[in-house]
Design an enzyme around this catalytic site. Structure first.
Site, PDB file in Angstrom:
ATOM      1  N   SER A 153       2.063   3.726 -14.432  1.00 14.40           N
ATOM      2  CA  SER A 153       1.142   2.897 -13.632  1.00 14.40           C
ATOM      3  C   SER A 153       1.847   1.906 -12.716  1.00 14.40           C
ATOM      4  O   SER A 153       1.378   0.778 -12.531  1.00 14.40           O
ATOM      5  CB  SER A 153       0.137   2.170 -14.544  1.00 14.40           C
ATOM      6  OG  SER A 153      -0.661   3.103 -15.235  1.00 14.40           O
ATOM      7  N   ASN A 209       6.513  11.484  -8.851  1.00  9.24           N
ATOM      8  CA  ASN A 209       6.235  12.703  -9.615  1.00  9.24           C
ATOM      9  C   ASN A 209       4.816  13.127  -9.264  1.00  9.24           C
ATOM     10  O   ASN A 209       3.848  12.504  -9.701  1.00  9.24           O
ATOM     11  CB  ASN A 209       6.369  12.404 -11.125  1.00  9.24           C
ATOM     12  CG  ASN A 209       5.961  13.601 -11.981  1.00  9.24           C
ATOM     13  OD1 ASN A 209       5.744  14.697 -11.457  1.00  9.24           O
ATOM     14  ND2 ASN A 209       5.853  13.381 -13.272  1.00  9.24           N
ATOM     15  N   GLU A 218       9.259   5.855 -19.874  1.00  7.53           N
ATOM     16  CA  GLU A 218       7.839   5.923 -19.535  1.00  7.53           C
ATOM     17  C   GLU A 218       7.014   5.786 -20.806  1.00  7.53           C
ATOM     18  O   GLU A 218       6.811   6.778 -21.531  1.00  7.53           O
ATOM     19  CB  GLU A 218       7.502   7.258 -18.870  1.00  7.53           C
ATOM     20  CG  GLU A 218       8.261   7.518 -17.584  1.00  7.53           C
ATOM     21  CD  GLU A 218       7.544   8.523 -16.706  1.00  7.53           C
ATOM     22  OE1 GLU A 218       7.049   8.122 -15.653  1.00  7.53           O
ATOM     23  OE2 GLU A 218       7.457   9.706 -17.081  1.00  7.53           O
ATOM     24  N   GLY A 278      -0.794   6.731 -16.208  1.00  6.82           N
ATOM     25  CA  GLY A 278      -2.112   7.087 -15.670  1.00  6.82           C
ATOM     26  C   GLY A 278      -3.245   6.233 -16.211  1.00  6.82           C
ATOM     27  O   GLY A 278      -4.413   6.576 -16.044  1.00  6.82           O
ATOM     28  N   GLU A 295       4.098  14.592 -20.555  1.00  8.88           N
ATOM     29  CA  GLU A 295       3.055  15.630 -20.477  1.00  8.88           C
ATOM     30  C   GLU A 295       3.601  16.976 -20.930  1.00  8.88           C
ATOM     31  O   GLU A 295       2.878  17.792 -21.499  1.00  8.88           O
ATOM     32  CB  GLU A 295       2.493  15.685 -19.043  1.00  8.88           C
ATOM     33  CG  GLU A 295       1.595  14.483 -18.775  1.00  8.88           C
ATOM     34  CD  GLU A 295       1.642  13.960 -17.353  1.00  8.88           C
ATOM     35  OE1 GLU A 295       2.040  14.707 -16.446  1.00  8.88           O
ATOM     36  OE2 GLU A 295       1.284  12.777 -17.160  1.00  8.88           O
ATOM     37  N   LYS A 297       3.260  15.737 -10.100  1.00 14.79           N
ATOM     38  CA  LYS A 297       2.560  16.480 -11.168  1.00 14.79           C
ATOM     39  C   LYS A 297       1.847  17.705 -10.556  1.00 14.79           C
ATOM     40  O   LYS A 297       2.438  18.377  -9.725  1.00 14.79           O
ATOM     41  CB  LYS A 297       1.626  15.551 -11.939  1.00 14.79           C
ATOM     42  CG  LYS A 297       2.360  14.283 -12.427  1.00 14.79           C
ATOM     43  CD  LYS A 297       1.563  13.429 -13.351  1.00 14.79           C
ATOM     44  CE  LYS A 297       2.402  12.225 -13.779  1.00 14.79           C
ATOM     45  NZ  LYS A 297       1.751  11.387 -14.780  1.00 14.79           N
TER      46      LYS A 297
HETATM   47  P1  13P Z   1       1.428   7.098 -13.265  1.00 14.33           P
HETATM   48  O1  13P Z   1       2.261   6.327 -12.275  1.00 14.33           O
HETATM   49  O2  13P Z   1       0.273   7.809 -12.661  1.00 14.33           O
HETATM   50  O3  13P Z   1       1.051   6.232 -14.432  1.00 14.33           O
HETATM   51  O4  13P Z   1       2.374   8.263 -13.850  1.00 14.33           O
HETATM   52  C1  13P Z   1       3.638   7.940 -14.307  1.00 14.33           C
HETATM   53  C2  13P Z   1       4.354   9.193 -14.588  1.00 14.33           C
HETATM   54  O5  13P Z   1       3.995   9.943 -15.471  1.00 14.33           O
HETATM   55  C3  13P Z   1       5.509   9.509 -13.739  1.00 14.33           C
HETATM   56  O6  13P Z   1       6.253  10.545 -14.276  1.00 14.33           O
END
Ligand code: 13P
Length: 289
Positions: free
Chosen positions: A246, A41, A200, A206, A130, A43
């Site tokens: 993460s 992802n 998640e 993150g 998010e 983002k």
């Molecule tokens: P991270 O791997 O950066 O923690 O993000 C996970 C995420 O939100 C995937 O959709």
């Protein structure tokens, strides 16, 4: 492959349903495989189309017949077309990070399912934390998005998970249960062939705090039992449940060794080709489940 008991009901529901990923061909009516599925992802990254193309090409180059999972990249809208071209015929799929619920019209800044399909995307995310926390999407909004994707033959990765406060209050099970029930309302057992769940935990996104693999396994098993209540065990056994939060090259092998963890949804590490390449080429069954 993760092998699970497979019944006549699952066979009936799966053969009749459109599946953008398609499970591995079934050679037996007694066993079905959940093929692992790892997705990036991106983002609101990377910063330019050229960077997105370079990243897509590098990741596609690391995907081969020995890669033990399906792979998809969820890219920002302006880069979808170019990322589809960048991955070419590698087998890596490209999807959108969301799709609006209306077909067309006066909805400034929104993007429809037909738009993403027209550039070669048959997958989209729904319900990312998010979107829930920063943009106020409700369970009802997410349910509409899920139904809209499935009714238009687009596969959906539905993201669920608890916040830090909910985790500390021991509410992981109830939160995941509520989100699954509300977000999948009206989705038929047949349509579940096109649904992937991404668990998640918000506190792990993150932050560098990966949920311990054994704890994630317990939550995945809970989610699968909720899906069994909703759709029956046979359908539940075919639904892939990804872990997200993460995930790194260092943590992926242990996570993927767990029986109910069928893949990963990866944020930060999916932006570094070398890291994501190692993640998709995780070492199978090297760590005891
Ligand atoms: P991270 O791997 O950066 O923690 O993000 C996970 C995420 O939100 C995937 O959709």
């Amino acid at each position: 492959m993760k092998f699970v008991a497979f019944s006549a009901l699952a066979l009936a529901t799966s053969v009749s349903a459109f599946s953008p990923t398609a499970f591995a061909p079934r050679t037996s009516t007694s066993l079905s495989a959940r093929k692992p599925f790892i997705a990036g992802n991106w983002k609101m990254n990377p910063g330019t189309k050229d960077e997105a193309v370079a990243l897509g090409k590098e990741i596609a180059g690391a995907f081969s017949s020995s890669t033990p999972c399906e792979v998809a990249l969820f890219a920002p809208y302006p880069f979808l077309d170019a990322t589809v071209d960048a991955v070419g015929s590698s087998g890596v799929k490209v999807g959108a990070e969301m799709a609006f619920t209306e077909g067309k019209g006066a909805y400034t800044a929104e993007v429809s399912v037909s738009m993403i399909k027209s550039v070669g995307c048959n997958w989209a995310l729904a319900g990312h934390s998010e979107r829930r926390t920063l943009f106020g999407e409700s369970d009802e909004d997410i349910n509409k998005q899920v139904l809209n994707l499935l009714n238009n033959d687009v596969g959906c990765i539905l993201c669920i998970g608890e916040t830090q406060a909910e985790y500390e209050q021991g509410l992981v099970g109830p939160i995941c249960t509520t989100q699954l029930k509300k977000n999948l309302l009206g989705v038929t057992p047949e349509q579940m062939a096109n649904v992937v769940i991404a668990y998640e935990p918000v506190w792990a996104i993150g932050t560098g705090l990966t949920c311990p693999a054994s704890e994630a396994q317990d939550v995945h098993a809970t989610c699968r039992s909720v899906l069994a209540d909703m759709y029956g065990q046979a359908v539940s056994d075919t639904v892939r449940i990804q872990y997200g939060g993460s995930v790194t090259p260092e943590t992926v092998d242990e996570l993927m060794a767990k029986p109910d963890i069928d893949g990963a949804l990866v944020g930060g590490a999916s932006l570094v080709a070398e890291k994501f390449s190692r993640i998709i080429n995780f070492e199978e069954a090297k760590v005891s489940a």
